[in-house]
Design a protein around this motif. Structure first.
Motif, short mmCIF file in Angstrom:
data_model
loop_
_atom_site.label_atom_id
_atom_site.label_comp_id
_atom_site.label_asym_id
_atom_site.label_seq_id
_atom_site.Cartn_x
_atom_site.Cartn_y
_atom_site.Cartn_z
N MET A 1 82.57 61.08 12.97
CA MET A 1 81.98 59.85 13.48
C MET A 1 81.87 59.89 15.01
SD MET A 1 80.84 56.85 12.75
CE MET A 1 80.69 55.21 13.30
N LYS A 2 82.95 60.34 15.66
CA LYS A 2 82.95 60.36 17.12
C LYS A 2 81.87 61.30 17.65
CE LYS A 2 86.43 62.24 19.28
NZ LYS A 2 87.68 62.53 19.96
N ASN A 3 81.67 62.42 16.97
CA ASN A 3 80.67 63.39 17.39
C ASN A 3 79.26 62.78 17.35
OD1 ASN A 3 79.78 65.86 18.30
ND2 ASN A 3 79.77 66.80 16.28
N ARG A 4 78.97 62.02 16.31
CA ARG A 4 77.65 61.37 16.19
C ARG A 4 77.45 60.32 17.26
NH1 ARG A 4 76.97 59.57 10.15
NH2 ARG A 4 75.37 58.35 11.19
N VAL A 5 78.48 59.53 17.55
CA VAL A 5 78.40 58.51 18.59
C VAL A 5 78.23 59.17 19.95
CG1 VAL A 5 79.66 56.65 19.75
CG2 VAL A 5 79.71 56.83 17.25
N PHE A 6 78.97 60.25 20.19
CA PHE A 6 78.87 61.00 21.44
C PHE A 6 77.44 61.48 21.65
CE2 PHE A 6 78.93 64.96 23.80
CZ PHE A 6 79.72 64.66 24.88
N ARG A 7 76.86 62.11 20.64
CA ARG A 7 75.49 62.61 20.74
C ARG A 7 74.49 61.48 20.96
NH1 ARG A 7 75.08 67.31 16.13
NH2 ARG A 7 76.79 68.58 16.92
N ALA A 8 74.70 60.36 20.29
CA ALA A 8 73.79 59.22 20.46
C ALA A 8 73.84 58.67 21.88
CB ALA A 8 74.15 58.12 19.45
N ILE A 9 75.04 58.57 22.45
CA ILE A 9 75.19 58.05 23.81
C ILE A 9 74.54 59.00 24.82
CG2 ILE A 9 76.86 57.54 25.63
CD1 ILE A 9 78.72 56.46 23.42
N VAL A 10 74.85 60.29 24.70
CA VAL A 10 74.29 61.27 25.64
C VAL A 10 72.78 61.33 25.52
CG1 VAL A 10 74.24 63.72 26.25
CG2 VAL A 10 76.42 62.62 25.76
N GLY A 11 72.27 61.34 24.31
CA GLY A 11 70.82 61.36 24.11
C GLY A 11 70.15 60.12 24.69
N THR A 12 70.77 58.97 24.52
CA THR A 12 70.24 57.73 25.08
C THR A 12 70.22 57.77 26.60
OG1 THR A 12 71.03 56.50 23.15
CG2 THR A 12 70.52 55.22 25.12
N LEU A 50 83.83 61.18 28.36
CA LEU A 50 83.29 60.33 27.29
C LEU A 50 84.07 60.55 26.00
CD1 LEU A 50 81.23 58.31 26.25
CD2 LEU A 50 79.65 60.21 25.88
N ASP A 51 84.46 61.77 25.72
CA ASP A 51 85.26 62.06 24.52
C ASP A 51 86.60 61.35 24.59
OD1 ASP A 51 85.53 63.47 22.04
OD2 ASP A 51 86.95 64.80 23.06
N THR A 52 87.20 61.34 25.76
CA THR A 52 88.48 60.65 25.95
C THR A 52 88.31 59.14 25.75
OG1 THR A 52 89.16 62.34 27.53
CG2 THR A 52 90.38 60.28 27.57
N ILE A 53 87.24 58.59 26.29
CA ILE A 53 86.97 57.15 26.16
C ILE A 53 86.77 56.78 24.70
CG2 ILE A 53 85.31 55.33 26.67
CD1 ILE A 53 84.92 56.71 29.43
N LEU A 54 85.97 57.58 23.98
CA LEU A 54 85.73 57.29 22.56
C LEU A 54 87.00 57.40 21.74
CD1 LEU A 54 82.29 59.09 22.04
CD2 LEU A 54 82.70 56.64 22.30
N SER A 55 87.88 58.32 22.09
CA SER A 55 89.15 58.44 21.39
C SER A 55 90.02 57.21 21.62
CB SER A 55 89.91 59.69 21.86
OG SER A 55 89.24 60.84 21.49
N LYS A 56 90.04 56.72 22.87
CA LYS A 56 90.83 55.52 23.17
C LYS A 56 90.26 54.27 22.51
CE LYS A 56 93.01 57.16 27.31
NZ LYS A 56 93.44 56.87 28.67
N LEU A 57 88.95 54.30 22.21
CA LEU A 57 88.34 53.18 21.49
C LEU A 57 88.62 53.25 19.98
CD1 LEU A 57 84.90 52.89 23.29
CD2 LEU A 57 86.82 51.31 23.42
N GLY A 58 89.26 54.34 19.55
CA GLY A 58 89.67 54.45 18.16
C GLY A 58 88.72 55.24 17.28
N LEU A 59 87.72 55.87 17.85
CA LEU A 59 86.81 56.69 17.04
C LEU A 59 87.46 58.03 16.74
CD1 LEU A 59 83.38 55.96 18.72
CD2 LEU A 59 84.18 55.18 16.51
N LYS A 60 87.33 58.47 15.50
CA LYS A 60 87.93 59.74 15.09
C LYS A 60 86.82 60.74 14.80
CE LYS A 60 91.96 57.46 13.31
NZ LYS A 60 92.88 57.24 12.24
N ASP A 61 87.20 62.03 14.83
CA ASP A 61 86.22 63.10 14.57
C ASP A 61 85.66 63.02 13.17
OD1 ASP A 61 86.35 64.17 17.08
OD2 ASP A 61 87.99 65.51 16.58
#
Length: 61
Positions: A1-12, A50-61
């Motif tokens: 899940m985190k990987n998809r959100v990461f890609r969506a944010i960077v692409g945006t 960004l990966d660190t931020i998403l982890s602290k928000l509770g998103l998992k791989d």
């Protein structure tokens, strides 16, 4: 899940910076370059803010 959100944010970010460069000012391409350098740095060091931020928000791989 985190990987998809990461890609969506960077692409945006990339698409927004390109649109800003076309319609506002070409200096927005520096933001695009910053994103690219950040991705390259994270591939070398295996650390990304960004990966660190998403982890602290509770998103998992």
């Amino acid at each position: 899940m985190k990987n998809r959100v990461f890609r969506a944010i960077v692409g945006t970010f990339i698409l927004i910076s390109l649109l800003l460069a076309i319609y506002v000012n070409q200096n927005w391409l520096w933001f695009t370059a910053f994103i690219g350098v950040n991705l390259l740095q994270s591939s070398i060091t295996k650390w990304c803010l960004l990966d660190t931020i998403l982890s602290k928000l509770g998103l998992k791989d």
